[in-house]
Design an enzyme around this catalytic site. Structure first.
Site, PDB file in Angstrom:
ATOM      1  N   GLY A 248       0.788  -1.226   0.000  1.00 54.72           N
ATOM      2  CA  GLY A 248       0.000   0.000   0.000  1.00 54.72           C
ATOM      3  C   GLY A 248       0.819   1.274   0.000  1.00 54.72           C
ATOM      4  CD  GLU A 290       1.538  -9.270   0.915  1.00 55.89           C
ATOM      5  OE1 GLU A 290       1.460 -10.460   1.275  1.00 55.89           O
ATOM      6  OE2 GLU A 290       0.554  -8.492   0.906  1.00 55.89           O
ATOM      7  N   GLY A 292       3.517  -3.366  -4.546  1.00 55.18           N
ATOM      8  CA  GLY A 292       3.079  -3.616  -5.921  1.00 55.18           C
ATOM      9  C   GLY A 292       3.160  -2.328  -6.708  1.00 55.18           C
ATOM     10  NE  ARG A 293      -1.081   2.319  -5.586  1.00 54.49           N
ATOM     11  CZ  ARG A 293      -2.317   2.375  -6.047  1.00 54.49           C
ATOM     12  NH1 ARG A 293      -2.575   3.051  -7.138  1.00 54.49           N
ATOM     13  NH2 ARG A 293      -3.292   1.757  -5.396  1.00 54.49           N
ATOM     14  NE  ARG A 330      -5.441   3.064 -10.415  1.00 57.10           N
ATOM     15  CZ  ARG A 330      -5.027   4.262 -10.039  1.00 57.10           C
ATOM     16  NH1 ARG A 330      -4.561   5.135 -10.940  1.00 57.10           N
ATOM     17  NH2 ARG A 330      -5.068   4.633  -8.774  1.00 57.10           N
ATOM     18  CE1 TYR A 334      -8.434   3.494  -8.624  1.00 57.29           C
ATOM     19  CE2 TYR A 334      -9.856   1.646  -8.097  1.00 57.29           C
ATOM     20  CZ  TYR A 334      -8.634   2.128  -8.481  1.00 57.29           C
ATOM     21  OH  TYR A 334      -7.589   1.260  -8.735  1.00 57.29           O
ATOM     22  CB  CYS A 361     -19.622   3.855 -26.961  1.00 55.39           C
ATOM     23  SG  CYS A 361     -21.161   4.640 -27.422  1.00 55.39           S
ATOM     24  CD  GLU A 362     -20.274   3.389 -20.918  1.00 53.74           C
ATOM     25  OE1 GLU A 362     -20.768   4.227 -20.132  1.00 53.74           O
ATOM     26  OE2 GLU A 362     -20.861   2.344 -21.262  1.00 53.74           O
ATOM     27  CE1 TYR A 390      -3.530  -3.338  -8.639  1.00 56.50           C
ATOM     28  CE2 TYR A 390      -2.555  -1.224  -8.073  1.00 56.50           C
ATOM     29  CZ  TYR A 390      -2.816  -2.542  -7.760  1.00 56.50           C
ATOM     30  OH  TYR A 390      -2.349  -3.075  -6.587  1.00 56.50           O
TER      31      TYR A 390
END
Length: 434
Positions: A248, A290, A292-293, A330, A334, A361-362, A390
């Site tokens: 994190g 751990e 990651g990012r 992403r 969020y 198409c959004e 991600y």
């Protein structure tokens, strides 16, 4: 302009990364294109490991592969001496196909299937992180059927809320993950796993959230867990060999973000754990983390080609690119924020403010709102920074858009590590009506 890792501007006035001209990358491999700065990933991995080595603490730094999992990335993690965190059969299969040492693989997940657990046991992976009572019983059954033994950690929720987006909070009391440390669930789980002789219960795991810019949450979580370990030593003679405090650790996406160096997180965690272990007269456990990012996030960028534009008088100007929520969901999911430049003129003066629209198409397919840029033309290349975590992992085929290629760059060399999907790839699993 903020330069990440080896990113810079070359003699031609173009954005470069890993010593490679970004325009050449776009020309040779097409767009959208994920580009990874291998040197920066190596630097981050080394920084985490060195922080433990300097404190003479036994540890494992496990790459959280959910951030970005490919055969080449797993092999890079192995080159750097990392362990590996997987959360699905697919990530485990990728790791095994990459030749990653099974004994350094840790398997997470809140709903591991029988097939996934059987794969893990068959390949004798290093550790399974047990998440719930259902999994305890399922894993016991499989161990009895296969005459297998396995190392396990119990995932606990220590009731600590990280200061981050609600969707990526995982350590608070109300969570889909783990055994609650405060309502008796963790004690019940510990009794169940200690009573089964095929489990070697290594210790506890927690993860309090993502994109965290301070050490306070990690220290509070460590305190709650070590206090519980002291209680368990007195009551049931259990001492943890491993304390896994998850990941994190935050990165810089925009100028609003102020992350601290990886070594600062690690040093603070080690200092607090040592203090607590001494305070409660416990044996010093091996510490696992751990990241990651924080290993791959700002090492990645995405290159897009600019297409159409739309001016809404007195409101805004839209610039559309040849990707969007199909390669980076992403912002839509969020409200993630990014910075970007025109790769063909990164140092040019900004003359307008635009919003970068994706091609899906959004209405919600917007990558960046209100981005200062020089005047952009059709076929200019837009480089969006910090898409290494991600982006590829969450890429999808919405609107039947093929997923982009992935390129690793290092020391002036570019290596294709994931081929671009084709239209043929999109339908290869489709079956005709008749």
């Amino acid at each position: 302009m903020y330069f990440y890792g080896t990113t810079g501007v070359n003699k031609q006035g173009h954005l470069e990364i890993g010593g490679v001209d970004s325009l050449e990358l776009a020309k040779n491999f097409g767009t959208p294109l994920y580009v990874y700065d291998v040197s920066l990933i190596r630097e981050r991995a080394s920084g985490f490991k060195q922080a433990f080595a300097e404190q003479n603490v036994k540890a494992q730094v496990a790459y959280a592969s959910k951030a970005f999992s490919t055969v080449a990335m797993v092999q890079l993690a192995e080159e750097e001496g990392l362990s590996l965190d997987v959360v699905s059969g697919g990530e485990l299969y990728t790791a095994l196909a990459a030749g990653f040492p099974a004994e350094r693989i840790h398997f997470h997940g809140n709903n591991k299937s029988r097939e996934e657990l059987e794969m893990a046991l068959a390949n004798q992976i290093g550790c399974i992180v047990i998440d719930n009572f259902y999994e305890i019983e399922l894993l016991k059954t499989i161990c009895l059927e296969k005459s297998a033994k396995v190392n396990v950690l119990l995932r606990v929720t220590p009731g600590i809320e990280a200061h981050t987006h609600d969707y990526i909070l995982t350590g608070q009391e109300d969570s889909k993950f783990g055994f609650d440390l405060q309502n008796g669930q963790a004690e019940k789980a510990l009794a169940a796993v200690m009573a089964f002789e095929s489990f070697d219960v290594l210790g506890l795991h927690c993860h309090i959230g993502s994109q965290i810019f301070e050490t306070t949450g990690f220290l509070l979580a460590a305190r709650k867990i070590v206090e519980k370990l002291a209680e368990w030593k007195a009551k049931v003679a259990f001492e943890a060999k491993v304390l896994n405090l998850g990941g994190g650790f935050g990165i810089r996406y925009t100028k609003e973000d102020e992350p601290i160096p990886p070594s600062q997180y690690v040093s603070a965690i080690i200092k607090e754990v040592k203090h607590l272990i001494e305070q409660y007269s416990l044996e010093m456990p091996e510490i696992w983390i751990e990241p990651g990012r924080s290993l791959v996030g700002d090492a990645g960028m995405t290159l897009y080609k600019i297409g159409s534009s739309k001016d809404v008088p007195n409101v805004r100007k839209y610039l559309a690119v040849d990707g969007g929520m199909s390669d980076n969901i992403r912002p839509a999911l969020y409200q993630a924020k990014y910075e970007a430049v025109l790769a063909n003129k990164p140092l040019a003066q900004n003359t307008e403010t635009v919003s970068i629209a994706g091609k899906c198409c959004e209405s919600g397919d917007m990558l960046i709102w209100d981005l200062p840029l020089p005047r952009a033309e059709e076929d200019d290349i837009l480089a969006v920074f910090c898409t290494g975590a991600y982006g590829y992992s969450m890429a999808n085929n919405y609107n039947r858009i093929p997923r982009p290629a992935v390129v690793f760059v290092e020391n002036g060399n570019a290596t294709l590590v994931v081929e671009r999907e084709t239209y043929e790839d999109l339908i290869k699993h489709d079956l005709p009506l008749k």
